[in-house]
Design an enzyme around this catalytic site. Structure first.
Site, PDB file in Angstrom:
ATOM      1  CG  HIS A   1      -7.509  11.318  -1.313  1.00  0.00           C
ATOM      2  ND1 HIS A   1      -6.973  10.049  -1.389  1.00  0.00           N
ATOM      3  CD2 HIS A   1      -6.462  12.177  -1.459  1.00  0.00           C
ATOM      4  CE1 HIS A   1      -5.664  10.134  -1.560  1.00  0.00           C
ATOM      5  NE2 HIS A   1      -5.317  11.412  -1.602  1.00  0.00           N
TER       6      HIS A   1
ATOM      7  CB  CYS B   1      -9.091   4.798  -4.422  1.00  0.00           C
ATOM      8  SG  CYS B   1      -9.851   5.695  -3.085  1.00  0.00           S
TER       9      CYS B   1
HETATM   10  N1  ARG Z   1      -3.345   4.259   1.038  1.00  0.00           N
HETATM   11  C1  ARG Z   1      -3.596   5.258   0.055  1.00  0.00           C
HETATM   12  C2  ARG Z   1      -3.206   6.628   0.589  1.00  0.00           C
HETATM   13  O1  ARG Z   1      -3.420   6.871   1.750  1.00  0.00           O
HETATM   14  C3  ARG Z   1      -5.036   5.232  -0.358  1.00  0.00           C
HETATM   15  C4  ARG Z   1      -5.354   6.164  -1.474  1.00  0.00           C
HETATM   16  C5  ARG Z   1      -6.817   6.217  -1.816  1.00  0.00           C
HETATM   17  N2  ARG Z   1      -7.040   6.912  -3.016  1.00  0.00           N
HETATM   18  C6  ARG Z   1      -8.053   7.767  -3.246  1.00  0.00           C
HETATM   19  N3  ARG Z   1      -8.197   8.215  -4.443  1.00  0.00           N
HETATM   20  N4  ARG Z   1      -8.845   8.167  -2.308  1.00  0.00           N
HETATM   21  O2  ARG Z   1      -2.676   7.445  -0.113  1.00  0.00           O
END
Ligand code: ARG
Length: 282
Positions: free
Chosen positions: A179, A275
């Site tokens: 991300h 996150c």
């Molecule tokens: N386990 C989640 C996923 O893989 C983690 C999300 C992390 N969020 C972020 N904004 N980077 O979707």
């Protein structure tokens, strides 16, 4: 005569802007599937410790004058604690998330409903896959946008049309930084100062970042792996992973106040401070 970094920094007075955040309680947080390289169902988080770490983050935001709305966790949605993925609130609109995996699909409509009931933002339903603020970072009159693992370029173009802002597409190439908010963070929104890990981006996107942000802080792989780029800054206080020690020193040198926090249990799901935090801009 050219200024030294210290002289340049001394001239800048860091001021905090109060932010309005939404966070989802980690009551259901767990690692029961694997959708990024950080997740292993054989190494599940300690729920109690996770809750304590999350509370410490909420308390830290409030202690520094920020408002935090708490959204209850929903059974069956162990990743919903990562509120940033729920959509993008920018310039009075809320662009809904459309998750790339079925595990998280139900979170999108839940966030959209929450926005309708609790904010004045106009909810705009996304047609294309995107994971909200996880891949979208609002900065001035632009939105920086990640693609390559989760959000799609089609969604970037759609957001550009609905938000009426330039959306700068950045190619993410390292699956650990899947991300945009794991690869880049804003340190000072008013001055357009960002930090990023160059290794997370493709060549062309690195060149774009160099051009847009010549003064950016570039972090080491070590700091990036400690999730340094998953930080939240209010322009003065930088809430960051305590394990990212060098990054903590760098922000202090730049005149910010380092607020180190431990979100180790959330890193087991590939998540961190940013996150867990959705910024409301309605
Ligand atoms: N386990 C989640 C996923 O893989 C983690 C999300 C992390 N969020 C972020 N904004 N980077 O979707």
């Amino acid at each position: 005569m050219t200024e030294t970094l210290a002289e340049k920094v001394e001239a800048v007075e860091r001021t905090a802007s109060p932010y309005h955040f939404a966070m989802v309680e980690p009551s259901e947080f767990d690692v029961v599937y694997e959708i990024n390289p950080w997740m292993a169902t054989t190494d599940r988080p300690d729920r109690e410790l996770a809750l304590a770490q999350w509370r410490t983050l909420v308390d830290a935001y409030r202690a520094y004058g920020h408002t935090v709305e708490i959204i209850p966790g929903v059974p069956g949605l162990p990743d919903m604690v990562f509120a940033a993925n729920g959509g993008l609130s920018v310039g009075g609109i809320f662009y809904t998330a459309k998750f790339s995996t079925e595990f998280r699909e139900a979170e999108g409509p839940l966030h959209a409903e929450w926005q309708k009931a609790n904010t004045s933002a106009k909810v705009v339903e996304a047609t294309f896959v995107n994971e909200g603020e996880g891949d979208y970072i609002a900065l001035g009159d632009r939105v920086l946008a990640g693609y390559g693992f989760r959000s799609t370029i089609e969604s970037h173009r759609e957001l550009e049309a609905v938000a009426g802002r330039e959306v700068v597409s950045l190619h993410l190439v390292d699956s650990r930084f899947y991300h945009l908010d794991t690869a880049l963070c804003v340190l000072d929104e008013a001055r357009g100062l960002v930090a990023y890990f160059p290794g997370a981006f493709g060549d062309e996107s690195r060149a774009t970042l160099e051009r847009l942000f010549p003064d950016a802080v570039k972090v080491s792989a070590e700091d990036a792996e400690a999730f340094a780029m998953n930080s939240v800054s209010d322009g003065k206080h930088v809430f960051h992973a305590g394990a990212a020690r060098e990054f903590g020193r760098i922000v202090e040198e730049l005149g910010f106040v380092s607020v180190p926090l431990d979100l180790s249990q959330f890193l087991k799901a590939g998540g961190g401070i940013k996150c867990c935090t959705m910024t409301l801009r309605d």
